[in-house]
Design a protein around this motif. Sequence first.
Motif: not given
Length: 129
Positions: A27-33
């Motif tokens: 989830n974190h990686l999906a939200h970070t650019s």
Amino acid sequence: MAGQLARGRLSRALPKGMELSHFSVLNHLAHTSRDRSPAQLAETFNVTRGAMTNTLAKLDRSGLVHIRPDWDDARRKIVSISPAGRAARDHALSALLPVLQEMIEGMGRDQVRAALPLLREVRGRLDQV
């Protein structure tokens, strides 16, 4: 106690084989650019580098993340979410949403909105310790 109960409830709702730590990283990686190093992820989640390395190894074996060398510093690695990881995160999120919606409806939206600033402050203070 509330955190432990919430984690248990959410863990049971996740798809078979996915742990809450796996979902959290995806989830974190999906939200970070941008891609992150394992050390950056460990700091973000306030876990040891060893714990993060273990989580990332499981995600890598499942094809949910890509781990590559850092081209600027060969001693470091860089982690990014794979297309399969995005799909797994989306599937897990769809499994979690009914649990979260049930909790919000049971407590009432206004109470949840009122509690969020306090919970953010508690988290901030605990991060300082």
